[in-house]
Design a protein around this motif. Sequence first.
Motif, short mmCIF file in Angstrom:
data_model
loop_
_atom_site.label_atom_id
_atom_site.label_comp_id
_atom_site.label_asym_id
_atom_site.label_seq_id
_atom_site.Cartn_x
_atom_site.Cartn_y
_atom_site.Cartn_z
N GLN A 197 -3.50 70.18 14.61
CA GLN A 197 -4.34 69.38 13.88
C GLN A 197 -3.85 67.82 13.72
O GLN A 197 -2.55 67.70 13.62
CB GLN A 197 -4.65 69.86 12.65
CG GLN A 197 -5.08 71.24 12.47
CD GLN A 197 -6.65 71.36 12.98
OE1 GLN A 197 -7.29 70.18 13.15
NE2 GLN A 197 -7.17 72.45 13.29
N PRO A 198 -4.67 66.80 13.94
CA PRO A 198 -6.17 66.95 14.05
C PRO A 198 -6.63 67.05 15.50
O PRO A 198 -7.67 66.79 15.75
CB PRO A 198 -6.59 65.60 13.66
CG PRO A 198 -5.41 64.44 13.60
CD PRO A 198 -4.08 65.41 13.71
N ALA A 199 -5.64 67.13 16.43
CA ALA A 199 -6.10 67.05 17.91
C ALA A 199 -7.30 68.31 18.06
O ALA A 199 -8.34 68.01 18.87
CB ALA A 199 -4.88 67.60 18.96
N ALA A 200 -7.12 69.68 17.57
CA ALA A 200 -8.21 70.60 17.70
C ALA A 200 -9.29 70.29 17.08
O ALA A 200 -10.37 70.60 17.72
CB ALA A 200 -7.47 71.88 17.21
N SER A 201 -9.34 69.78 15.87
CA SER A 201 -10.44 69.48 15.29
C SER A 201 -11.46 68.28 16.26
O SER A 201 -12.63 68.31 15.81
CB SER A 201 -10.40 69.02 13.98
OG SER A 201 -9.59 67.84 13.67
N ALA A 202 -10.60 67.50 16.74
CA ALA A 202 -11.31 66.35 17.45
C ALA A 202 -11.74 66.80 18.92
O ALA A 202 -12.31 66.09 19.76
CB ALA A 202 -10.27 65.39 17.83
N GLY A 203 -11.50 68.17 19.29
CA GLY A 203 -12.18 68.69 20.48
C GLY A 203 -11.30 68.68 21.80
O GLY A 203 -11.42 68.87 22.60
N LEU A 204 -9.86 68.12 21.38
CA LEU A 204 -8.90 68.00 22.68
C LEU A 204 -8.65 69.42 22.98
O LEU A 204 -8.65 70.37 22.10
CB LEU A 204 -7.61 67.19 21.95
CG LEU A 204 -7.74 65.72 22.19
CD1 LEU A 204 -8.52 65.16 21.09
CD2 LEU A 204 -6.35 65.25 22.10
N GLU A 205 -8.23 69.70 24.40
CA GLU A 205 -7.81 70.72 24.73
C GLU A 205 -6.43 71.23 24.09
O GLU A 205 -5.44 70.56 24.23
CB GLU A 205 -7.69 70.76 26.21
CG GLU A 205 -7.28 72.09 26.73
CD GLU A 205 -7.20 72.22 28.45
OE1 GLU A 205 -6.84 73.07 28.82
OE2 GLU A 205 -7.29 71.07 28.91
N VAL A 206 -6.59 72.50 23.40
CA VAL A 206 -5.45 72.91 22.86
C VAL A 206 -5.07 74.50 23.21
O VAL A 206 -5.99 75.32 23.24
CB VAL A 206 -5.50 73.09 21.44
CG1 VAL A 206 -4.34 73.84 20.64
CG2 VAL A 206 -5.60 71.58 20.85
N ASP A 207 -4.09 74.73 23.80
CA ASP A 207 -3.47 76.04 23.95
C ASP A 207 -2.01 76.20 23.86
O ASP A 207 -1.27 75.85 24.83
CB ASP A 207 -3.96 76.28 25.56
CG ASP A 207 -3.58 77.90 25.85
OD1 ASP A 207 -3.11 78.70 25.05
OD2 ASP A 207 -3.84 78.03 27.24
N ASN A 208 -1.60 76.80 22.62
CA ASN A 208 -0.24 76.71 22.27
C ASN A 208 0.51 75.61 22.28
O ASN A 208 1.38 75.17 23.07
CB ASN A 208 0.52 77.59 23.29
CG ASN A 208 1.99 77.67 22.70
OD1 ASN A 208 2.30 77.82 21.48
ND2 ASN A 208 3.03 77.88 23.70
N GLY A 209 -0.45 74.39 21.95
CA GLY A 209 -0.03 73.10 21.67
C GLY A 209 -1.02 72.20 22.48
O GLY A 209 -2.01 72.65 22.71
N VAL A 210 -1.13 70.94 22.19
CA VAL A 210 -1.70 70.06 22.99
C VAL A 210 -1.52 69.65 24.36
O VAL A 210 -0.64 69.46 24.73
CB VAL A 210 -1.84 68.63 21.97
CG1 VAL A 210 -2.79 67.67 22.63
CG2 VAL A 210 -1.90 68.59 20.44
N VAL A 211 -2.64 70.31 25.18
CA VAL A 211 -2.42 70.31 26.45
C VAL A 211 -2.40 68.68 27.10
O VAL A 211 -3.28 67.91 26.77
CB VAL A 211 -3.59 71.04 27.31
CG1 VAL A 211 -3.55 71.24 28.71
CG2 VAL A 211 -3.63 72.56 26.57
N THR A 212 -1.57 68.65 27.98
CA THR A 212 -1.55 67.37 28.95
C THR A 212 -1.13 67.54 30.23
O THR A 212 -0.74 68.77 30.71
CB THR A 212 -0.33 66.58 28.35
OG1 THR A 212 0.81 66.82 28.87
CG2 THR A 212 -0.08 66.45 26.75
#
Length: 407
Positions: free
Chosen positions: A247-262
Amino acid sequence: MDAPLVVVGGGLAGAEATETLRAEGFDGPLVVVAGEPEVPYERPPLSKGYLLGTAPREAAQVLDPGWYGEHDVDLRLGVRAVGLDPGAHRLTLDTGEELAWSRLLLATGCSARRLPVPGAELDGVRYLRTLADADRLRADLTGGGRQLVVVGGGWIGLEVAAAARSHGNEVTVVEPQPTPLYAVLGPRMGEVFARLHRRHGVDLLTGTTVREIRGAGGRVTAVVTDRDVGLSADLVVVGIGAVPNTQPAASAGLEVDNGVVTDHALRTSAPGVFAAGDVAASFHPSYGRHLRVEHWANALHGGPAAARSMLGQDVRYDRVPYFFTDQYDLGMEYSGLGAPGDTVVCRGDPEDGGFIAFWTSDGRVTAAMSVDVRDVTAPLQALVRSRQRVPAAALADPDAPLESLVV
C-alpha cells in the motif's frame, strides 16, 4: 517549477536512490517521504552490531544527517504516504497534503509478520523490524538474566538468539521446520546452524509450533507449544518473516503479486512509477521470472539502479541474490538462489571448520555459501552467473581454484 522526483521510503534502497540521483547529476527538486521519525537507515545493524552492543545507534544511518540539507533534498521525517494517483501524478500524505511528482520511487520495504495466536498482544512480545524495535529489544536484553523465547528459526530469529546469549540471557528457539533455515538452506546446511546455536547454549526446539502465549497482569509469562504446556518466558521475540508494504501501490491499481511488480529496469505497471528494495518483485533476466529479495544487497544495489532508470538511463537489474549473517564466531555469505531439490556439494567439512557449500541442478551451480571462508564471494557469484556445468568432484576439490571453475 517542475514537479519533484519523489522517493517513498526511508530505508537503504530509498537513501541509496536519493544519493544516486544527485550523483548522476539530477539537480531538480527531490523529496524523500521517510515514514519513520528517523534519518534513513539500513537494517543489518538492528540484529547485529547495534543489538550486540558493539556498534552505536548512528551506525545504522545510510548517510550523514547533514547530507540531505547540503544536497537540497526535502527530507520528510515521520510522514507517511497513504494514497497514490498515478494518472494525476499525486501522492497523498498522512498530513493531508497532496504532493505532485514527475517520477516516483516506491521503496516502502516490509513489515514484520505478526504471530496469529492468543496472547500475542501481551507486553513482552517483541518484533524486530524498525530502529525503534531495536532500541526496545536492546534495552530488554542488556544486562542478561532474561528467559527469552524466540519464535522462528530464520535469519532474524537466529541473530536475535545469538545477541541474547551474548548478553547472558537464557534462550529457547521454537521452529516448526526440521531445522533452522530449512526452507532457505535445506536440512543438511540447516543442521550447521542448529549445531552452532546448541553449542552456545540455546535450547533449540525444531518440529514445534507455538499455540499460545500466556501471561499475568498483562505481561508474558509462558509460551505454549504443541509439545509443551508452558515454556517459561518473560520476553518473546517473533521472527516469522515479513510482509511487503504494497500500500498504496495496490489501492492505486498497480500490479502487485508478492510485492510491487516491476520489469528488469524496476519500472512498475504505472508510467513514471518505479519500485526497489524489499517491496519490489522484479523481473530477473537471468532467472526468467520475478523475484522479491528481502536482503541488504538488493536494497544497496536496487536503489541506485532504480534511480538511474528514473533518469532515463538503460538499466538491466540482474544482480545475483546475496545475503550474509554473523552469529557468534561464525560468518556466512550466500550467493544465488538454490531450490529444495538441488544437490548439495561441500568443499570442506561442515562439521569441522570453514567450508563452502554448492547447490547444483543438472550439474549447474544455482547457489553457493561460504562459512568462515573469506574473500570468495566474487568467484562464487561468477560461478552462479555462468550457469555452466561443473563436475561435483571439481567443486569439492580444495586444490581446484574457484576461479578455474568458470571457463
